[in-house]
Design a protein around this motif. Structure first.
Motif, PDB file in Angstrom:
ATOM      1  N   GLU A   9      -5.064  -6.419  -7.931  1.00 50.78           N
ATOM      2  CA  GLU A   9      -5.219  -5.326  -6.965  1.00 50.78           C
ATOM      3  C   GLU A   9      -4.346  -4.135  -7.345  1.00 50.78           C
ATOM      4  O   GLU A   9      -4.787  -2.984  -7.301  1.00 50.78           O
ATOM      5  CB  GLU A   9      -4.875  -5.806  -5.550  1.00 50.78           C
ATOM      6  CG  GLU A   9      -5.026  -4.746  -4.482  1.00 50.78           C
ATOM      7  CD  GLU A   9      -6.448  -4.235  -4.307  1.00 50.78           C
ATOM      8  OE1 GLU A   9      -6.600  -3.104  -3.800  1.00 50.78           O
ATOM      9  OE2 GLU A   9      -7.409  -4.936  -4.678  1.00 50.78           O
ATOM     10  N   ARG A  13      -5.623  -0.301  -8.487  1.00 45.44           N
ATOM     11  CA  ARG A  13      -5.170   0.916  -7.808  1.00 45.44           C
ATOM     12  C   ARG A  13      -4.490   1.898  -8.757  1.00 45.44           C
ATOM     13  O   ARG A  13      -4.485   3.090  -8.512  1.00 45.44           O
ATOM     14  CB  ARG A  13      -4.202   0.566  -6.679  1.00 45.44           C
ATOM     15  CG  ARG A  13      -4.879  -0.115  -5.512  1.00 45.44           C
ATOM     16  CD  ARG A  13      -3.832  -0.603  -4.521  1.00 45.44           C
ATOM     17  NE  ARG A  13      -4.447  -1.120  -3.336  1.00 45.44           N
ATOM     18  CZ  ARG A  13      -4.441  -0.492  -2.162  1.00 45.44           C
ATOM     19  NH1 ARG A  13      -3.830   0.658  -2.029  1.00 45.44           N
ATOM     20  NH2 ARG A  13      -5.025  -1.044  -1.127  1.00 45.44           N
ATOM     21  N   THR A  14      -3.898   1.393  -9.834  1.00 44.63           N
ATOM     22  CA  THR A  14      -3.156   2.281 -10.733  1.00 44.63           C
ATOM     23  C   THR A  14      -3.983   2.756 -11.920  1.00 44.63           C
ATOM     24  O   THR A  14      -3.612   3.730 -12.555  1.00 44.63           O
ATOM     25  CB  THR A  14      -1.874   1.606 -11.263  1.00 44.63           C
ATOM     26  OG1 THR A  14      -2.218   0.364 -11.878  1.00 44.63           O
ATOM     27  CG2 THR A  14      -0.890   1.360 -10.146  1.00 44.63           C
ATOM     28  N   THR A  55       8.494   3.896   1.989  1.00 47.01           N
ATOM     29  CA  THR A  55       7.904   4.904   1.099  1.00 47.01           C
ATOM     30  C   THR A  55       6.399   4.712   1.008  1.00 47.01           C
ATOM     31  O   THR A  55       5.624   5.684   1.063  1.00 47.01           O
ATOM     32  CB  THR A  55       8.544   4.820  -0.295  1.00 47.01           C
ATOM     33  OG1 THR A  55       9.944   5.052  -0.173  1.00 47.01           O
ATOM     34  CG2 THR A  55       7.932   5.834  -1.247  1.00 47.01           C
ATOM     35  N   ALA A  56       5.958   3.464   0.872  1.00 46.54           N
ATOM     36  CA  ALA A  56       4.517   3.178   0.783  1.00 46.54           C
ATOM     37  C   ALA A  56       3.805   3.586   2.072  1.00 46.54           C
ATOM     38  O   ALA A  56       2.690   4.126   2.024  1.00 46.54           O
ATOM     39  CB  ALA A  56       4.298   1.694   0.511  1.00 46.54           C
ATOM     40  N   LYS A  57       4.442   3.339   3.198  1.00 51.34           N
ATOM     41  CA  LYS A  57       3.843   3.688   4.486  1.00 51.34           C
ATOM     42  C   LYS A  57       3.642   5.199   4.582  1.00 51.34           C
ATOM     43  O   LYS A  57       2.620   5.679   5.071  1.00 51.34           O
ATOM     44  CB  LYS A  57       4.733   3.193   5.629  1.00 51.34           C
ATOM     45  CG  LYS A  57       4.064   3.062   6.935  1.00 51.34           C
ATOM     46  CD  LYS A  57       4.999   2.422   7.933  1.00 51.34           C
ATOM     47  CE  LYS A  57       4.262   1.358   8.682  1.00 51.34           C
ATOM     48  NZ  LYS A  57       5.059   0.747   9.734  1.00 51.34           N
ATOM     49  N   LYS A  58       4.637   5.964   4.112  1.00 51.86           N
ATOM     50  CA  LYS A  58       4.534   7.426   4.140  1.00 51.86           C
ATOM     51  C   LYS A  58       3.368   7.886   3.255  1.00 51.86           C
ATOM     52  O   LYS A  58       2.623   8.792   3.625  1.00 51.86           O
ATOM     53  CB  LYS A  58       5.823   8.070   3.650  1.00 51.86           C
ATOM     54  CG  LYS A  58       6.968   7.977   4.625  1.00 51.86           C
ATOM     55  CD  LYS A  58       8.226   8.584   4.021  1.00 51.86           C
ATOM     56  CE  LYS A  58       9.440   8.311   4.881  1.00 51.86           C
ATOM     57  NZ  LYS A  58      10.678   8.782   4.234  1.00 51.86           N
ATOM     58  N   LYS A  59       3.230   7.280   2.070  1.00 47.25           N
ATOM     59  CA  LYS A  59       2.151   7.663   1.147  1.00 47.25           C
ATOM     60  C   LYS A  59       0.779   7.343   1.742  1.00 47.25           C
ATOM     61  O   LYS A  59      -0.166   8.097   1.567  1.00 47.25           O
ATOM     62  CB  LYS A  59       2.299   6.937  -0.187  1.00 47.25           C
ATOM     63  CG  LYS A  59       3.393   7.484  -1.045  1.00 47.25           C
ATOM     64  CD  LYS A  59       3.428   6.750  -2.364  1.00 47.25           C
ATOM     65  CE  LYS A  59       4.477   7.290  -3.297  1.00 47.25           C
ATOM     66  NZ  LYS A  59       4.478   6.614  -4.596  1.00 47.25           N
ATOM     67  N   SER A  60       0.675   6.195   2.415  1.00 44.08           N
ATOM     68  CA  SER A  60      -0.632   5.794   2.959  1.00 44.08           C
ATOM     69  C   SER A  60      -1.018   6.619   4.178  1.00 44.08           C
ATOM     70  O   SER A  60      -2.187   6.692   4.526  1.00 44.08           O
ATOM     71  CB  SER A  60      -0.642   4.308   3.292  1.00 44.08           C
ATOM     72  OG  SER A  60       0.202   4.027   4.405  1.00 44.08           O
ATOM     73  N   ALA A  61      -0.027   7.264   4.815  1.00 44.69           N
ATOM     74  CA  ALA A  61      -0.313   8.083   5.985  1.00 44.69           C
ATOM     75  C   ALA A  61      -0.896   9.432   5.606  1.00 44.69           C
ATOM     76  O   ALA A  61      -1.463  10.125   6.438  1.00 44.69           O
ATOM     77  CB  ALA A  61       0.961   8.278   6.803  1.00 44.69           C
ATOM     78  N   LYS A  62      -0.753   9.822   4.344  1.00 42.68           N
ATOM     79  CA  LYS A  62      -1.244  11.145   3.893  1.00 42.68           C
ATOM     80  C   LYS A  62      -2.731  11.173   3.758  1.00 42.68           C
ATOM     81  O   LYS A  62      -3.427  10.295   3.547  1.00 42.68           O
ATOM     82  CB  LYS A  62      -0.599  11.503   2.553  1.00 42.68           C
ATOM     83  CG  LYS A  62       0.853  11.798   2.686  1.00 42.68           C
ATOM     84  CD  LYS A  62       1.430  12.186   1.344  1.00 42.68           C
ATOM     85  CE  LYS A  62       2.904  12.507   1.477  1.00 42.68           C
ATOM     86  NZ  LYS A  62       3.504  12.883   0.229  1.00 42.68           N
TER      87      LYS A  62
END
Length: 62
Positions: A9, A13-14, A55-62
């Motif tokens: 996974e 994604r990368t 940090t991941a949560k912030k990125k996914s909120a964008k």
């Protein structure tokens, strides 16, 4: 989720048009990350994971 599923996974994604990374590269990098994490004491490990997840949560909120 099995560890292999996790690696696959992450690799999916990368691997983008701008960045080519295959599953073998992903496994090698994540393996090294797990080695680093395994050497941390519990408090540092928890702090590092919390920061990474925030940090991941912030990125996914964008």
């Amino acid at each position: 989720m099995k560890l292999t599923d996790f690696y696959n996974e992450v690799s999916r994604r990368t691997d983008t048009a701008k960045t080519e990374i295959n599953v073998a590269d992903t496994k090698r990098v994540l393996s090294e990350a797990f080695l680093v994490l395994s050497k941390m004491d519990a408090a540092d490990l928890a702090d590092t994971l919390a920061k990474g997840l925030a940090t991941a949560k912030k990125k996914s909120a964008k």
